[in-house]
Design a protein around this motif. Structure first.
Motif, PDB file in Angstrom:
ATOM      1  N   SER A  65      20.111  49.123  62.503  1.00  0.00           N
ATOM      2  CA  SER A  65      20.900  48.141  63.009  1.00  0.00           C
ATOM      3  C   SER A  65      22.234  48.273  62.171  1.00  0.00           C
ATOM      4  O   SER A  65      22.347  48.604  61.099  1.00  0.00           O
ATOM      5  CB  SER A  65      20.620  46.779  62.526  1.00  0.00           C
ATOM      6  N   TYR A  66      23.350  48.155  62.816  1.00  0.00           N
ATOM      7  CA  TYR A  66      24.863  48.161  62.270  1.00  0.00           C
ATOM      8  C   TYR A  66      25.212  47.380  61.002  1.00  0.00           C
ATOM      9  O   TYR A  66      26.028  47.716  60.179  1.00  0.00           O
ATOM     10  CB  TYR A  66      25.880  48.088  63.420  1.00  0.00           C
ATOM     11  N   ASP A  67      24.380  46.311  61.088  1.00  0.00           N
ATOM     12  CA  ASP A  67      24.835  45.229  60.140  1.00  0.00           C
ATOM     13  C   ASP A  67      23.810  45.534  58.770  1.00  0.00           C
ATOM     14  O   ASP A  67      23.665  44.747  57.845  1.00  0.00           O
ATOM     15  CB  ASP A  67      24.592  43.815  60.455  1.00  0.00           C
ATOM     16  N   ASN A  68      23.061  46.386  58.806  1.00  0.00           N
ATOM     17  CA  ASN A  68      22.019  46.648  57.529  1.00  0.00           C
ATOM     18  C   ASN A  68      22.373  48.219  57.020  1.00  0.00           C
ATOM     19  O   ASN A  68      21.708  49.120  57.244  1.00  0.00           O
ATOM     20  CB  ASN A  68      20.543  46.546  57.857  1.00  0.00           C
ATOM     21  N   THR A  69      23.459  48.137  56.307  1.00  0.00           N
ATOM     22  CA  THR A  69      23.739  49.361  55.699  1.00  0.00           C
ATOM     23  C   THR A  69      22.655  50.155  54.831  1.00  0.00           C
ATOM     24  O   THR A  69      22.572  51.454  54.964  1.00  0.00           O
ATOM     25  CB  THR A  69      25.033  49.134  54.726  1.00  0.00           C
ATOM     26  N   PHE A  70      22.052  49.170  53.992  1.00  0.00           N
ATOM     27  CA  PHE A  70      20.981  49.826  53.204  1.00  0.00           C
ATOM     28  C   PHE A  70      20.121  50.694  53.872  1.00  0.00           C
ATOM     29  O   PHE A  70      19.667  51.548  53.613  1.00  0.00           O
ATOM     30  CB  PHE A  70      20.385  48.729  52.421  1.00  0.00           C
TER      31      PHE A  70
END
Length: 283
Positions: A142-147
């Motif tokens: 997901s683009y909002d989960n950089t980790f």
């Protein structure tokens, strides 16, 4: 006659020099000119546009993170695998060929393999759901989960490229005389003492080559991350591709490429100055 003999080495080297200038020299000059000129004059407008792009600094951060995490882990794994091969366990040749399999797989193919694992409906989420550990799975990409995006790219790069470091290190291990290790054992040195004071110092030339080559290749990482995350997890080479192909701006693409070149040269010089034999450091 003497002059002809003196000139003969250069005559023999001429084809290689011409080839290097054609493959590396001219593209480098063209890239520098494209990055610093516009309408026939000197300009920094391309660099200003690059530094004004929010993707650039994110790509620079992600690339540095990838190097800082992946390269040390791969080096430790390669040394451990090489020492295991040196110990000559059963089916040692089988271990060697098994660990070298990723070398035969292209970056894009490796990225697609790991995409099938970490995709929302991939094998990992199917396993988690079937075991009751997750209701709908984890959105790894997901683009909002950089980790989790960083985690997936790191795992894919470690799996894909550790074998390259392993081949270099195992060649160095084979060149280390076993008499040194046996002498250390006679004097009561433990395994870790022999590793620290005997094996690793003698492996410095191989480790130097492995570090330089793997860091440069990590700076050029693109296809794996592109297959897994697209531009949601940008890398420097990916930005070069985006500026050149997507945005049709070769000048800014050349500027990004020069940043990659500068980082490659800087890390190579750093390794050459820090990872040296004692005899080399004394000269």
């Amino acid at each position: 006659m003497r002059g002809a003999l003196l000139r003969s080495p250069w005559l023999l080297l001429t084809p290689s020099i011409v080839l290097l200038l054609a493959l590396f020299g001219w593209p480098l000059v063209s890239g520098v000119l494209a990055a610093f000129t516009q309408d026939g004059g000197f300009t920094l407008a391309h660099w200003q546009r690059l530094f004004g792009d929010p993707y650039f600094f994110e790509a620079l951060r992600n690339t540095v993170l990838l190097i800082v995490i992946v390269v040390p882990v791969q080096l430790v794994l390669a040394v451990a695998m090489s020492l295991l091969i040196q110990a000559k366990p059963r089916f040692a040749s089988g271990h060697f060929y098994l660990w070298c399999i990723p070398l035969a797989i292209s970056e894009l193919a490796a990225g697609l393999v790991w995409l099938s694992i970490f995709d929302g409906r991939g094998y990992l989420n199917s396993l988690l759901v079937s075991l009751g550990l997750s209701e709908h799975g984890v959105q790894w990409l997901s683009y909002d989960n950089t980790f989790t995006m960083l985690l997936t790219v790191v795992l894919a790069e470690i799996w894909r490229a550790t074998s390259l470091v392993f081949v270099i290190v195992v060649a160095g291990v084979q060149m280390v005389p076993r008499e040194y290790d046996e002498a250390a054992q006679v004097f009561g040195a433990s395994f870790w003492q022999r590793l620290r004071h005997v094996t690793l110092p003698l492996l410095k030339p191989s480790l130097q080559v492995a570090l330089i080559l793997r860091t440069i290749l990590a700076l050029q990482a693109f296809a794996v991350a592109q297959a897994l995350t697209g531009r949601d997890f940008p890398l420097l080479v990916g930005e070069t591709y985006e500026w050149y192909v997507g945005l049709q701006n070769p000048a800014v693409a050349s500027a990004v490429a020069l940043v990659v070149l500068g980082l490659s040269l800087g890390t190579a010089v750093l390794y050459l100055r820090t990872v040296r034999n004692p005899a080399e450091a004394a000269t």
